[in-house]
Write a protein that holds these residues in place. Structure first.
Motif, mmCIF file in Angstrom:
data_model
loop_
_atom_site.group_PDB
_atom_site.id
_atom_site.type_symbol
_atom_site.label_atom_id
_atom_site.label_comp_id
_atom_site.label_asym_id
_atom_site.label_seq_id
_atom_site.Cartn_x
_atom_site.Cartn_y
_atom_site.Cartn_z
ATOM 1 N N SER A 234 0.833 -1.205 0.000
ATOM 2 C CA SER A 234 0.000 0.000 0.000
ATOM 3 C C SER A 234 0.869 1.257 0.000
ATOM 4 C CB SER A 234 -0.918 -0.011 1.221
ATOM 5 O OG SER A 234 -1.683 1.175 1.279
ATOM 6 N N ASN A 237 2.394 1.711 -3.398
ATOM 7 C CA ASN A 237 1.404 2.232 -4.339
ATOM 8 C C ASN A 237 1.214 3.736 -4.160
ATOM 9 O OD1 ASN A 237 0.904 -0.258 -5.506
ATOM 10 N ND2 ASN A 237 -0.766 -0.754 -4.098
ATOM 11 N N ASP A 238 1.213 4.176 -2.878
ATOM 12 C CA ASP A 238 1.055 5.617 -2.624
ATOM 13 C C ASP A 238 2.262 6.397 -3.115
ATOM 14 O OD1 ASP A 238 -1.403 5.337 -1.543
ATOM 15 O OD2 ASP A 238 -0.748 5.350 0.542
ATOM 16 N N ASP A 241 2.290 6.788 -6.734
ATOM 17 C CA ASP A 241 1.193 7.637 -7.226
ATOM 18 C C ASP A 241 1.611 9.079 -7.063
ATOM 19 O OD1 ASP A 241 -1.077 8.867 -7.975
ATOM 20 O OD2 ASP A 241 -2.403 7.781 -6.614
ATOM 21 N N LYS A 244 -0.657 12.026 -5.779
ATOM 22 C CA LYS A 244 -0.879 12.200 -4.344
ATOM 23 C C LYS A 244 0.244 13.015 -3.705
ATOM 24 C CE LYS A 244 -3.659 8.043 -3.416
ATOM 25 N NZ LYS A 244 -3.750 6.812 -2.617
ATOM 26 N N LYS A 249 -1.305 14.841 -0.391
ATOM 27 C CA LYS A 249 -2.250 13.940 0.274
ATOM 28 C C LYS A 249 -1.632 12.590 0.624
ATOM 29 C CE LYS A 249 -6.311 15.942 -1.980
ATOM 30 N NZ LYS A 249 -7.491 15.695 -2.854
ATOM 31 N N LEU A 250 -0.324 12.484 0.463
ATOM 32 C CA LEU A 250 0.319 11.217 0.793
ATOM 33 C C LEU A 250 0.525 11.152 2.296
ATOM 34 C CD1 LEU A 250 1.696 8.619 -0.053
ATOM 35 C CD2 LEU A 250 3.800 9.881 -0.375
#
Length: 250
Positions: A234, A237-238, A241, A244, A249-250
Motif C-alpha cells: 500500500s 502504491n502511494d 502515485d 498524491k 495527500k500522501l
C-alpha cells in the motif's frame, strides 16, 4: 519697421520742399503677413534645431542639405562632414541591398517610409535608430526634398534582446522540465513493475502457505508477514502515485 497694434508696417519717410518750408511724407506698407511668416519660420527652425530627434533634410537625390545638433550628438559627425554627402555614409552593412531599394521606391512614390536602421557612428560603434522619412512636394507636384526624423532606440533594442534571451532560456527550461517529467514517468512505471511484482508474489505465496498444515505459532507469524506485506504494498502504491505527492495527500 514698426509694430502698430497687432500689425507690422514698414515706414518710409520722404522729405520734399514745400513753399516756404519742407514737408515729410510717411509711407506705410503693411508687412504683417511677412512678419507672421518670418516668426513662423523662426519657431519651426528652433523646433527642428532643438528637436530630441535627429533631423536630416536632403534634396530629391538624397544629398544632405541640413542636419540638426541631435544628429551630430548621435552620429559624432559634424554638420560640415554630413552636408553634401548622402546618408549612405552611415551604413554598417547590416541591412541587405533590397532593404534600401524598398525604402527608395516608397519615398520616390510620394509615400512615407518607416523602419529601423543599424548604422555606424564615426568611431565605428554600431547603433540602432528608428527612422521616418517623408517626401516634400513642391508647387508643381514634384518631390523637392526628403525629411528624415531619427530616434536612438539602443535601449529598446537591448530590452528586446534580453526578452528574447529570457524567452529562449525559459523555452529551454520548459523542454528540460518536460524531459525530466518524461524520464520520471518512465522511472515510476519501471519501479511499479519491478517492486509490485515481487511484493505480489510474496503476498500470494503467503496466502498459499497459510492453507498448509501449520501450528498456531506458525500461523500467527505468517499473519505478521501478510499484514506487513500488505502495508508495504500500500505504501509503495502511494509513493508511486505521483499525483498524491503533488497534491500533498500522501
Amino acid at each position: 519697421e514698426v509694430k502698430i497694434g497687432d500689425g507690422y508696417f514698414r515706414v518710409t519717410p520722404r522729405l520734399f520742399e514745400w513753399p516756404e518750408t519742407y514737408r515729410t511724407i510717411l509711407a506705410f506698407e503693411d508687412i504683417t503677413l511677412r512678419k507672421q511668416s518670418e516668426e513662423k519660420i523662426r519657431k519651426l527652425s528652433m523646433a527642428v534645431e532643438q528637436s530630441p530627434a535627429a533631423v536630416i533634410i536632403t534634396d530629391s537625390e538624397g544629398v544632405i542639405e541640413y542636419v540638426n545638433q541631435k544628429f551630430v550628438d548621435l552620429t559624432q559627425y559634424s554638420i560640415e562632414e554630413a552636408v553634401g554627402q548622402t546618408p549612405r555614409f552611415l551604413k554598417s552593412g547590416f541591412h541587405p541591398a533590397d532593404y534600401y531599394s524598398n525604402l527608395w521606391r516608397t519615398i520616390k512614390s510620394g509615400m512615407e517610409w518607416r523602419g529601423e536602421f543599424r548604422n555606424k557612428k564615426k568611431n565605428g560603434e554600431l547603433y540602432w535608430e528608428s527612422a521616418s522619412i517623408t517626401p516634400i512636394v513642391g508647387d508643381e507636384g514634384l518631390i523637392t526634398h526628403f525629411v528624415a526624423l531619427k530616434e536612438d532606440i539602443g535601449i529598446k533594442k537591448s530590452i528586446e534582446e534580453e526578452l528574447k534571451k529570457s524567452k529562449l532560456e525559459a523555452d529551454e527550461a520548459r523542454v528540460a522540465a518536460e524531459d525530466a517529467s518524461t524520464a520520471k514517468s518512465r522511472f515510476l512505471a519501471n519501479m511499479s513493475h519491478e517492486i509490485r511484482t515481487p511484493m505480489n508474489s510474496i503476498i500470494g505465496f503467503t496466502d498459499m502457505l497459510s492453507s498448509t498444515a501449520l501450528n498456531e505459532e506458525q500461523q500467527e507469524l505468517l499473519e505478521y508477514v501478510k499484514t506487513s506485506s500488505g502495508a508495504l504494498l500500500s505504501l509503495i502504491n502511494d509513493i508511486l502515485d505521483l499525483s498524491k505527492i503533488e497534491a500533498g495527500k500522501l
